[in-house]
Enzyme design. Structure first.
Site: not given
Ligand code: ATR
Length: 302
Positions: A14, A61, A65, A102, A129, A150, A152
Site C-alpha cells: 500500500k 520491506t 530489511k 517502523d 518487529a 515463546r 526466551v
Molecule cells: P518478525 O520479523 O515479524 O518479528 P520473526 O523474526 O520471525 O518475525 O519473529 C516472529 C516472532 O513471533 C517471534 O517472537 C516468535 O517467537 P519465537 O522467537 O519463539 O519463535 C513469535 N511467534 C511466532 N509464532 C508464534 C506463536 N504461534 N506463538 C507465539 N509466538 C510466536
C-alpha cells in the site's frame, strides 16, 4: 524526485498509495513513488540500479530489511538497534543512509491513543518487529518494559543488544529508569520473570505475580496462524490499550483475545504502516504529513 519500495513479493504493498497521498498534501508534483519487485538474490543490484537511474530514496520491506541494513553506508541509531533498515536515502555526497522508521511509526500511532511516559509496557515477541520497536518505546520513558517471548533466548538477546546498553547510556537517574524484565509467556499466566534490571527497585516492581500492564503490544506473528498468546486476562490493567502490529480486514486473533479480556481500546497495525511511511516521507522531503486522512481511507478500503 523518484522513490520506491522494494520487496518480494510487492504487489500487495500500500506504500505507493500512502506516499502519493502525502505528496498531494504538500503539492509535490515531481514526487514519484513506485513498487519494485527485487529478485530474492538481487536486492543490492536492484537498489544500485535504481539510484544510478536517479532514485533519491526507497523503502524496503520483507525479506530485504536485513540486507538493506548491510547495504547502507551510514546508519541511524535506531536502525543500528533494529539491525534492519526499512528506509534508504541517497545523501548529498552520494552515500546511502539507512534508517528504520517502523518503531517510530508504531510509537506515533500508539501516542494517538495513550501517552507512554510512566506506563507499564508489555512487548510480546522478540523477532525483528519487536527489536525495531525497542528504542522508540524506551525514548518515551515508560515505567516498566517487559519483553515476553515463546523462546526466551531471543528475548534475552534483545535485552542484551538494545535495552541494557540504552539503560547504561541514558544518563537518567535510577528512579526514572524503566524497570526492565525478560520472561517467557509463562509469566503472563502467573509465573515469575526470568531477569529483572533497571529502575530504583526492580525486583519489587516486577518480581512478583499479578503485575498488570497499561499497554500490551503484540509483535509476534502468532496472529498469522490464528494462535492466541497464552496470557491471563487480568494481565491487562483496567484501562489498558492492546496493540497488534498485524492488521487485516477482520479482527486479529490477539485483538479478539484482548476484547474477550475486556480491553476497550484495541488498535491494529494499520496506523503503524502509515506512521512508518510518514517518518520516511519526512526524512526524504522535510514535510511532515497528516496521517489521519490517509489512515481513514486505507481503513475504508480494507
Ligand atoms: P518478525 O520479523 O515479524 O518479528 P520473526 O523474526 O520471525 O518475525 O519473529 C516472529 C516472532 O513471533 C517471534 O517472537 C516468535 O517467537 P519465537 O522467537 O519463539 O519463535 C513469535 N511467534 C511466532 N509464532 C508464534 C506463536 N504461534 N506463538 C507465539 N509466538 C510466536
Amino acid at each position: 524526485m523518484r522513490y520506491a519500495v522494494f520487496g518480494n513479493p510487492i504487489a500487495h504493498s500500500k506504500s505507493p498509495q500512502i506516499h502519493a497521498a502525502f505528496a498531494a498534501e504538500f503539492g509535490l508534483p515531481g514526487f514519484q513513488y513506485d513498487k519494485l519487485l527485487a529478485p530474492l538474490d538481487g536486492f543490492g543490484t536492484a537498489v544500485r540500479e535504481f539510484v544510478a537511474a536517479g532514485g533519491a530514496g526507497c523503502n524496503v520491506t520483507v525479506p530485504f530489511k536485513e540486507e538493506a541494513f548491510r547495504l547502507a553506508e551510514v546508519l541511524s541509531a535506531r536502525a543500528r538497534a533494529a539491525g534492519a533498515v526499512n528506509t534508504l536515502m541517497v545523501q548529498a555526497d552520494g552515500s546511502l543512509f539507512g534508517d528504520n522508521t517502523d518503531g517510530a511509526g508504531l510509537v506515533a500511532d500508539l501516542l494517538r491513543h495513550v501517552p507512554l511516559q510512566g506506563k507499564r509496557l508489555l512487548l510480546l515477541g522478540a523477532g525483528g518487529a519487536a527489536r525495531g520497536a525497542l528504542l522508540p518505546l524506551l525514548a518515551e520513558q515508560p515505567a516498566l518494559l517487559l519483553i515476553a517471548n515463546r523462546t526466551v533466548a531471543r528475548a534475552r538477546a534483545l535485552s542484551e543488544d538494545v535495552v541494557q546498553p540504552w539503560l547504561a547510556a541514558t544518563g537518567l537517574p535510577a528512579e526514572l529508569l524503566p524497570v526492565h524484565g525478560v520472561a517467557t509467556f509463562d509469566f503472563l499466566i502467573g509465573g515469575v520473570p526470568l531477569e529483572v534490571t533497571g529502575g530504583a527497585s526492580p525486583v519489587r516492581a516486577l518480581g512478583k505475580r499479578g503485575v498488570q500492564f497499561d499497554v500490551v503490544i503484540n509483535a509476534t506473528s502468532a496472529s498469522l496462524g490464528g494462535e492466541a498468546i497464552p496470557m491471563a486476562p487480568d494481565a491487562f490493567a483496567a484501562d489498558a490499550v492492546a496493540y497488534d502490529m498485524m492488521y487485516g480486514k477482520d479482527e486479529t486473533t490477539f485483538l479478539a483475545q484482548a476484547r474477550a479480556a475486556g480491553v476497550a481500546t484495541r488498535v491494529d497495525g494499520l496506523g503503524m504502516l502509515v506512521g512508518q511511511a510518514a517518518e520516511a516521507f519526512t526524512l526524504w522531503t522535510g514535510h511532515r504529513p497528516d496521517v489521519a486522512p490517509v489512515l481513514a481511507s486505507l481503513r475504508a478500503a480494507l
